[in-house]
Design an enzyme around this catalytic site. Structure first.
Site, PDB file in Angstrom:
ATOM      1  CE  LYS A  22      19.701 102.844  71.196  1.00 56.48           C
ATOM      2  NZ  LYS A  22      18.679 102.073  71.924  1.00 56.48           N
ATOM      3  CG  ASN A  23      16.832 100.558  68.701  1.00 53.24           C
ATOM      4  OD1 ASN A  23      17.539 100.600  69.707  1.00 53.24           O
ATOM      5  ND2 ASN A  23      15.852 101.426  68.470  1.00 53.24           N
ATOM      6  CB  CYS A 122      12.419 104.783  81.352  1.00 54.01           C
ATOM      7  SG  CYS A 122      11.565 104.945  79.818  1.00 54.01           S
ATOM      8  NE  ARG A 127      10.279 102.618  76.361  1.00 51.34           N
ATOM      9  CZ  ARG A 127      11.469 102.848  75.811  1.00 51.34           C
ATOM     10  NH1 ARG A 127      12.265 103.758  76.298  1.00 51.34           N
ATOM     11  NH2 ARG A 127      11.851 102.172  74.763  1.00 51.34           N
ATOM     12  CG  ASP A 313      13.682 105.918  68.543  1.00 47.04           C
ATOM     13  OD1 ASP A 313      13.029 106.240  69.556  1.00 47.04           O
ATOM     14  OD2 ASP A 313      14.195 104.782  68.408  1.00 47.04           O
ATOM     15  NE  ARG A 405      20.840 104.208  77.042  1.00 45.99           N
ATOM     16  CZ  ARG A 405      19.521 104.212  76.910  1.00 45.99           C
ATOM     17  NH1 ARG A 405      18.804 105.146  77.474  1.00 45.99           N
ATOM     18  NH2 ARG A 405      18.904 103.277  76.224  1.00 45.99           N
TER      19      ARG A 405
HETATM   20  C1  UD1 Z   1      11.805 100.147  70.714  1.00 40.81           C
HETATM   21  C2  UD1 Z   1      13.113 100.857  70.460  1.00 40.81           C
HETATM   22  C3  UD1 Z   1      12.989 102.338  70.790  1.00 40.81           C
HETATM   23  C4  UD1 Z   1      11.813 102.944  70.045  1.00 40.81           C
HETATM   24  C5  UD1 Z   1      10.537 102.132  70.273  1.00 40.81           C
HETATM   25  C6  UD1 Z   1       9.381 102.596  69.403  1.00 40.81           C
HETATM   26  C7  UD1 Z   1      14.734  99.110  70.868  1.00 40.81           C
HETATM   27  C8  UD1 Z   1      15.815  98.557  71.733  1.00 40.81           C
HETATM   28  N1  UD1 Z   1      14.137 100.231  71.285  1.00 40.81           N
HETATM   29  O1  UD1 Z   1      11.533 100.272  72.107  1.00 40.81           O
HETATM   30  O2  UD1 Z   1      14.204 102.982  70.403  1.00 40.81           O
HETATM   31  O3  UD1 Z   1      11.592 104.258  70.518  1.00 40.81           O
HETATM   32  O4  UD1 Z   1      10.778 100.749  69.947  1.00 40.81           O
HETATM   33  O5  UD1 Z   1       9.716 102.567  68.066  1.00 40.81           O
HETATM   34  O6  UD1 Z   1      14.455  98.565  69.806  1.00 40.81           O
HETATM   35  N2  UD1 Z   1       4.013  98.815  75.212  1.00 40.81           N
HETATM   36  C9  UD1 Z   1       3.075  98.276  76.082  1.00 40.81           C
HETATM   37  N3  UD1 Z   1       3.250  97.004  76.509  1.00 40.81           N
HETATM   38  C10 UD1 Z   1       4.318  96.235  76.136  1.00 40.81           C
HETATM   39  C11 UD1 Z   1       5.260  96.781  75.256  1.00 40.81           C
HETATM   40  C12 UD1 Z   1       5.072  98.066  74.798  1.00 40.81           C
HETATM   41  O7  UD1 Z   1       2.110  98.934  76.433  1.00 40.81           O
HETATM   42  O8  UD1 Z   1       4.416  95.079  76.576  1.00 40.81           O
HETATM   43  C13 UD1 Z   1       3.844 100.194  74.714  1.00 40.81           C
HETATM   44  C14 UD1 Z   1       4.973 101.131  75.125  1.00 40.81           C
HETATM   45  O9  UD1 Z   1       4.755 101.675  76.406  1.00 40.81           O
HETATM   46  C15 UD1 Z   1       4.919 102.150  74.020  1.00 40.81           C
HETATM   47  C16 UD1 Z   1       4.524 101.322  72.791  1.00 40.81           C
HETATM   48  O10 UD1 Z   1       3.936 100.142  73.300  1.00 40.81           O
HETATM   49  O11 UD1 Z   1       3.903 103.095  74.280  1.00 40.81           O
HETATM   50  C17 UD1 Z   1       5.648 100.947  71.887  1.00 40.81           C
HETATM   51  O12 UD1 Z   1       6.701 100.415  72.645  1.00 40.81           O
HETATM   52  P1  UD1 Z   1       7.740  99.337  72.084  1.00 40.81           P
HETATM   53  O13 UD1 Z   1       7.619  99.220  70.607  1.00 40.81           O
HETATM   54  O14 UD1 Z   1       7.646  98.099  72.888  1.00 40.81           O
HETATM   55  O15 UD1 Z   1       9.117 100.049  72.421  1.00 40.81           O
HETATM   56  P2  UD1 Z   1      10.445  99.326  72.787  1.00 40.81           P
HETATM   57  O16 UD1 Z   1      10.461  98.008  72.086  1.00 40.81           O
HETATM   58  O17 UD1 Z   1      10.690  99.381  74.255  1.00 40.81           O
END
Ligand code: UD1
Length: 425
Positions: A22-23, A122, A127, A313, A405
C-alpha cells in the site's frame, strides 16, 4: 457498518500470497502526475486507499485504465496524465486518506501550482506536514494556508529550483513528496536526513524508469538532478512488508506453520529478528518466508523508529503477541504520540497492559477471551484480528473499514490458512 466475527483457537497453516505494498502503491500512483505519458503499474493491491487515490487522481484529470477481458492480470493499472485540469486535493478526500498530500509535490513541480487540503488530526496523532511545506519553500514555492488549504505556487509560472533540504524529523511521505517535486526542478536537490524506507526506494525506481535522475534512495541522503520532463514507464509494486509481518505474527500467535509467497525477507530484518527472539523458527527462500511456532512463546521488548529499525506499523501486532507470551515486555512508541488505542480493546479480551507516556508494559497471560471490540485505526485493527484468532470463543470486531483501507481480502486469506473468520454485513 461491517464487522468481522472470529472463532479463535485455530492454528494458522498453509500458504498465502502477499499483495503489493500500500505505502509504495500510493506515492507511485501520484508519480503519474509528473508526466503526460502513461505509467503502467502491476501488483497494485486491491485496497480501499488505492480506490480513494484512483478517485482523487481521476478527479484531477488523470485517465485511469484498469485492463479488462481475458488477458487481465491482477493488480494492473495504467495512469495517463496528459489532461490534468484540476490542481486540487479536496478536504473530503484528504480527511479519509492522509497520503493524498502526496499529490502536492508532483503538481507544483509540473504545473507550478497546487491546492491541497490540510490533513488535520487523525486517530494516531496530530501528524503535521510542516516538513513537506518547508522543503517546497526552500525550492522556491510560495505557500499560504487559506481556508484550510495549502496553496502552493511557483512565482510567475516558473519552475521549482533545486535546494539542499535538511529534514528536522524523518518523514516518509515528506521525503517522497520532495523527491517527486525535485525530479522536475531546475538544478540539483539534496535531501538530508531522508527516510530510508523500502517504499521510498520503490518510488525512486519508478521515477528513474520515468527518466528521473536520482541517486542515494535508501540512504539518508538523496540527490536528485532535475530534468526537463519525465516519460511513461512500467513498474511492478514491491511486496507489502507490513502485510507480510502481520501474517507472520498471526501464525506465531496461533502456534501455526505458514509460508508467505511473493514477499521479500531482506526488507523484514527487524521483524524476523523479533519473531525469532519470540521463539519462532523462520526459513527464508527466494520470495518466500516460512514460519513455524512450536514450544514456548517468549515476550519481546521493542522500540519503534524509522527504517531500518522496528516499524511503528507493526507495533500493535507485536503488542498482541506479547499479551499471550511468557514474561513481560516493554513497548516504546517513538513515531506517533497516540498509537496505543488498541490497548483499551485488547484489555477487553483479558490482556494485561499498562501505559506510561509512550511506553506500554505488557504482562503475558495464558489466554485471551473473545469479546466485542472496536477497530480504531488500520494497524490497531490488525492487532485485534490477531487477538481474535487466539482468543477463546467468539470475537466480534466492529468498524473494520479501517482494515479494508490497508489489507487486501484479509478474511479470505486468513480463511485459506484455516481461520474461522467471516464478515457480517
Ligand atoms: C508513513 C506511512 C505510515 C507509517 C509512517 C511511519 C505512508 C502512506 N504512510 O506515514 O504507514 O506509519 O510513515 O513509518 O507511507 N512529521 C512532522 N512533520 C511532517 C511530517 C511528519 O512532524 O511534516 C512527524 C509525524 O507527525 C510523525 C513522524 O514525523 O510523528 C513520522 O511521520 P511520517 O514519516 O511523515 O509518516 P507518514 O509519511 O504520514
Amino acid at each position: 457498518m461491517q464487522k468481522l466475527a472470529i472463532q479463535g483457537g485455530i492454528s494458522l497453516r498453509g500458504d498465502v500470497r502477499i499483495s503489493g505494498a500500500k505505502n509504495a502503491a500510493l506515492p507511485i500512483m501520484c508519480a503519474s502526475l509528473l508526466s503526460a505519458d502513461t505509467l503502467h503499474l502491476s501488483n497494485v493491491p486491491d485496497l480501499h486507499d488505492v480506490v480513494t487515490m484512483r478517485k482523487l487522481l481521476a478527479q484531477m484529470g488523470v485517465n485511469i485504465l484498469v485492463p479488462q477481458g481475458d488477458n487481465v492480470r491482477e493488480g494492473e493499472l495504467s495512469l495517463h496524465g496528459a489532461q490534468i485540469d484540476k490542481l486540487e486535493a479536496p478536504y473530503d478526500m484528504v480527511k479519509t486518506m492522509r497520503a493524498s498530500v502526496l499529490v502536492l509535490g508532483p503538481l507544483i513541480a509540473r504545473f507550478g501550482e497546487a491546492r491541497v487540503s490540510l490533513p488535520g488530526g487523525c486517530a494516531i496523532g496530530s501528524r503535521p506536514v510542516d516538513q513537506h511545506i518547508k522543503g517546497l519553500q526552500a525550492m522556491g514555492a510560495i505557500i499560504s494556508i487559506e481556508h484550510g488549504y495549502i496553496h502552493a505556487q511557483v512565482p510567475q509560472g516558473g519552475k521549482l529550483k533545486g535546494a539542499r533540504i535538511l529534514f528536522d524529523i524523518v518523514s516518509v511521505t515528506g521525503t517522497e513528496n520532495l523527491m517527486m517535486a525535485a525530479t522536475l526542478a531546475k538544478g540539483i536537490t539534496v535531501l538530508e536526513n531522508a527516510a530510508r524506507e523500502p517504499e521510498v526506494v520503490d518510488l525512486a525506481h519508478c521515477l528513474i524508469a520515468m527518466g528521473a535522475k536520482i541517486i542515494g534512495a535508501g540512504s539518508d541522503t538523496i540527490t536528485i538532478t532535475g530534468v526537463e520532463k519525465l516519460h511513461g514507464a512500467s513498474h511492478r509494486i514491491m511486496p507489502d512488508r507490513i502485510e507480510s509481518g502481520t501474517f507472520l505474527v498471526a501464525a506465531a500467535a496461533t502456534r501455526g506453520n505458514i509460508v508467505l509467497h511473493d514477499t521479500r525477507a531482506d526488507i523484514l530484518d527487524t521483524i524476523l529478528e523479533k519473531l525469532t527472539e519470540a521463539g519462532a523458527k523462520i526459513r527464508v527462500g527466494k520470495d518466500e518466508i516460512a514460519l513455524t511456532m512450536q514450544g514456548a512463546l517468549k515476550s519481546v521488548n521493542l522500540r519503534t523508529a524509522p527504517y531500518p529499525a522496528f516499524p511503528t506499523d507493526m507495533q500493535a501486532q507485536f503488542m498482541t503477541l506479547n499479551t499471550i507470551a511468557d514474561g513481560s515486555a516493554m513497548i516504546v512508541e517513538t513515531i506517533f504520540e497516540n498509537r496505543f488505542m488498541h490497548v483499551q480493546e485488547l484489555r477487553r479480551l483479558g490482556a494485561q497492559i499498562d501505559i506510561e507516556g509512550n511506553t506500554a508494559l505488557v504482562r503475558g497471560t495464558p489466554k485471551l477471551e473473545g469479546a466485542t471490540v472496536m477497530a480504531t485505526d488500520l494497524r490497531a485493527s490488525a492487532s485485534l484480528v490477531i487477538a481474535g484468532l487466539v482468543a477463546e470463543g467468539e470475537t466480534i470486531i466492529d468498524r473494520i473499514y479501517h482494515l479494508d483501507r490497508g489489507y487486501e481480502r484479509i478474511e479470505a486469506k486468513l480463511s485459506q490458512l484455516g481461520a474461522n473468520i467471516r464478515r457480517i454485513k
